[in-house]
Design an enzyme around this catalytic site. Sequence first.
Site, PDB file in Angstrom:
ATOM      1  N   THR B 153       0.879  -1.187   0.000  1.00 61.91           N
ATOM      2  CA  THR B 153       0.000   0.000   0.000  1.00 61.91           C
ATOM      3  C   THR B 153       0.913   1.233   0.000  1.00 61.91           C
ATOM      4  OG1 THR B 153      -0.214  -0.179   2.400  1.00 61.91           O
ATOM      5  CG2 THR B 153      -1.998  -1.081   1.082  1.00 61.91           C
ATOM      6  N   LYS B 175       3.604  -6.875   4.156  1.00 60.99           N
ATOM      7  CA  LYS B 175       3.400  -5.480   3.791  1.00 60.99           C
ATOM      8  C   LYS B 175       3.043  -4.698   5.044  1.00 60.99           C
ATOM      9  CE  LYS B 175       0.194  -3.307   3.352  1.00 60.99           C
ATOM     10  NZ  LYS B 175      -0.503  -2.369   4.295  1.00 60.99           N
ATOM     11  N   THR B 186       2.149  -6.015  12.160  1.00 56.21           N
ATOM     12  CA  THR B 186       2.208  -5.944  10.706  1.00 56.21           C
ATOM     13  C   THR B 186       0.797  -5.928  10.159  1.00 56.21           C
ATOM     14  OG1 THR B 186       3.027  -6.957   8.693  1.00 56.21           O
ATOM     15  CG2 THR B 186       2.187  -8.431  10.370  1.00 56.21           C
ATOM     16  N   GLU B 266       6.329   4.732   7.309  1.00 58.35           N
ATOM     17  CA  GLU B 266       5.949   5.986   6.658  1.00 58.35           C
ATOM     18  C   GLU B 266       6.759   7.176   7.157  1.00 58.35           C
ATOM     19  OE1 GLU B 266       1.804   5.973   7.497  1.00 58.35           O
ATOM     20  OE2 GLU B 266       1.297   4.810   5.712  1.00 58.35           O
ATOM     21  N   ASN B 385       0.037  11.056   6.136  1.00 58.82           N
ATOM     22  CA  ASN B 385      -1.195  10.666   6.805  1.00 58.82           C
ATOM     23  C   ASN B 385      -2.218  11.787   6.917  1.00 58.82           C
ATOM     24  OD1 ASN B 385      -0.899   7.799   7.592  1.00 58.82           O
ATOM     25  ND2 ASN B 385       1.018   8.612   8.424  1.00 58.82           N
ATOM     26  N   THR B 390      -5.964   6.733   4.154  1.00 55.57           N
ATOM     27  CA  THR B 390      -5.452   5.365   4.096  1.00 55.57           C
ATOM     28  C   THR B 390      -6.189   4.526   5.121  1.00 55.57           C
ATOM     29  OG1 THR B 390      -3.699   5.938   5.651  1.00 55.57           O
ATOM     30  CG2 THR B 390      -3.144   5.939   3.307  1.00 55.57           C
TER      31      THR B 390
END
Lengths: 390, 390
Positions: B153, B175, B186, B266, B385, B390
């Site tokens: 993503t 991911k 995760t 991120e 963000n 998301t």
Amino acid sequence: MTVTTPRGFRASGVAAGLKSGGAADVALVVNDGPDATVAGVFTANRVKAAPVLWTQQVVKGGVVRAVVLNSGGANACTGPAGFQDTHATAEHTAAALTSASPRLRLAGGDVAVCSTGLIGERLPMPKLLSGVRTAIRGLSRDGGTTAAEAIMTTDTRPKTTVIQGAGWTVGGMAKGAGMLAPAMATMLCVLTTDAVAGPDTLDAALRAACRVTFDRIDSDGCMSTNDTVLLLASGASGIEPTEAELTAAVTAACHDLAQQLIADAEGATKQIAIEVVGAAGEDDAVEVGRAVARNNLVKTALFGNDPNWGRILAAVGTTGAAFEPDGIDVAVNGVWVCRGGAAAEDRSKVDLSGRDVTIRIDLHAGSAEATVWTNDLSHAYVHENSAYST
Amino acid sequence: MTVTTPRGFRASGVAAGLKSGGAADVALVVNDGPDATVAGVFTANRVKAAPVLWTQQVVKGGVVRAVVLNSGGANACTGPAGFQDTHATAEHTAAALTSASPRLRLAGGDVAVCSTGLIGERLPMPKLLSGVRTAIRGLSRDGGTTAAEAIMTTDTRPKTTVIQGAGWTVGGMAKGAGMLAPAMATMLCVLTTDAVAGPDTLDAALRAACRVTFDRIDSDGCMSTNDTVLLLASGASGIEPTEAELTAAVTAACHDLAQQLIADAEGATKQIAIEVVGAAGEDDAVEVGRAVARNNLVKTALFGNDPNWGRILAAVGTTGAAFEPDGIDVAVNGVWVCRGGAAAEDRSKVDLSGRDVTIRIDLHAGSAEATVWTNDLSHAYVHENSAYST
């Protein structure tokens, strides 16, 4: 309109050179009586600054005649030497105040000490004690405003309040813009009243007030080492309100100051009220409110004007509160974007252009409710806390 | 070097149009056996996505023949209709796979489903099911890499791993770049092995591995609704390792993937290991590590290359772990900036110019220890963000 509005109090604020920019950094609040009753609430952090350890002891006796506060250094994580610095500050303040006003006859144990600023560094004691002497010379019945300015750190404006009782008054000042989290949620706060109140009544009123105000704001989830809220009563009005009356006034004063703290939180562009309703109990409502208030993904979404209710539900789901995941409703600024745990009204209907945001979460698990206040997580917060040591 | 490295597995990844940019978004992993043993670990969030609810049930039986995964939509907070979408995906995958490989004879209950992406929106089912059919046609023994790409993503790169046993192998893909927090840490992870292992052994090995890897990374303190870790065993090697051997290999695979997740978190500019030693017990060490990992003031300080140990102590002080506030030592990148709860070596000696940061906290309360991994809080995190849902 501050700590010197109630009768029986003098205050001052001076620049002692603790801050590099020359701004005021030492404040003094003196209770001239006739009473000198006190109550205090302190940080729940187990790593407590020296002035917190000192003042907790002092307050236990129920009597405090003066509060000396400094910005420009937290005197936290400074070991036994830091504690001796706090002790010396109290003794020096007591002696100099007694010398200036012999009828006060203060001992060190009559002086509360509060510090705020960088953790881990010793205070420059000669500058601080010199500042205390200057502050004593500057004490006045309208010194509350300069005192409120002298305790600011990253605050952009001083925070003061006054609440009127029937013939008596509660005044207050506070500082705090980051490291705000329950419990406690403010860095430093001094409240004064000219009401007549015993130490037990004062303590009960202050605890009740903090529980629904300072304990329900959460700026960045980070609990401070120095949080202190003191309530001093002079009895100068000669009027003794009921505990309920006193609690109501102190709660109103704390609420006003808590809202000013959140409004001035570091880098904030949004002031967010999280109203949790339909909870099985008040504790559940507070737990859910705090979980949402601390969620970085919710806070960044709101900074981006995104009514991302999915992130809100994900935060609620981390709590132990009573609810069914498919029984939760969420409204953002009045638009019920989530009903029964799934999408409802179109999120594009939500207007997030203003500064105030209200998130309403209905758990459908009972009738208890609570509101927690927070702010968004912005670039300015990251900048302020990465570019400077605080 | 991924889920198809162990014998007995095929995989593929295709673009089904769930993501707007045309990137791969549907992955399929098929276990051709002879065994089809499975174990799973799932998010502790009480708000669980439909595919988590489905797959938890499927895994209870101890048998899974195929895993279908999609990015571009989490199918979380989508109500009963969202659950029906997951169910339909499993049934459709089972029927199409059986049609393509009749000897597999799959039922819907043999298919695990994982989804990741925006919370609160329904999946575009015609696109997804069409993608599943394309993925089945693309299945191959070297399809693990495209499968790993299809589950990304906000990840900037795919995460895969291989650990060699004695004649058997563990492979994996994962991911996750945000909403990473214990427990689980995760978003999605599929591990495969050609070892022979019963469901109980597989389950014990996976839980032991997750406890010290995925459960000890914390990117942003935000727990996801969709976290799923699956371990599939084909038995194709014909070799049955001991539980200890299998646990060691699965732990190594999970550790490798967990480190890749934190490295790609991120907006991260620092990869931070928080080593807590001298704890009274392992739980204390983990609690302290997590408290520091979640502290926004610590994370922004490190983004600013500031070894602000005072903020670290303030975070430690919020925990219930056994320690004396004046008994804590803290080193940042090997420099003991705090000893006995107060300043020690000069903080200017700390070199924070690199990407890797090690914080070592000695509680001096026992001999237990644990390491928690996190990353810094940067402008890029706030941007990523706040600017995108998301």
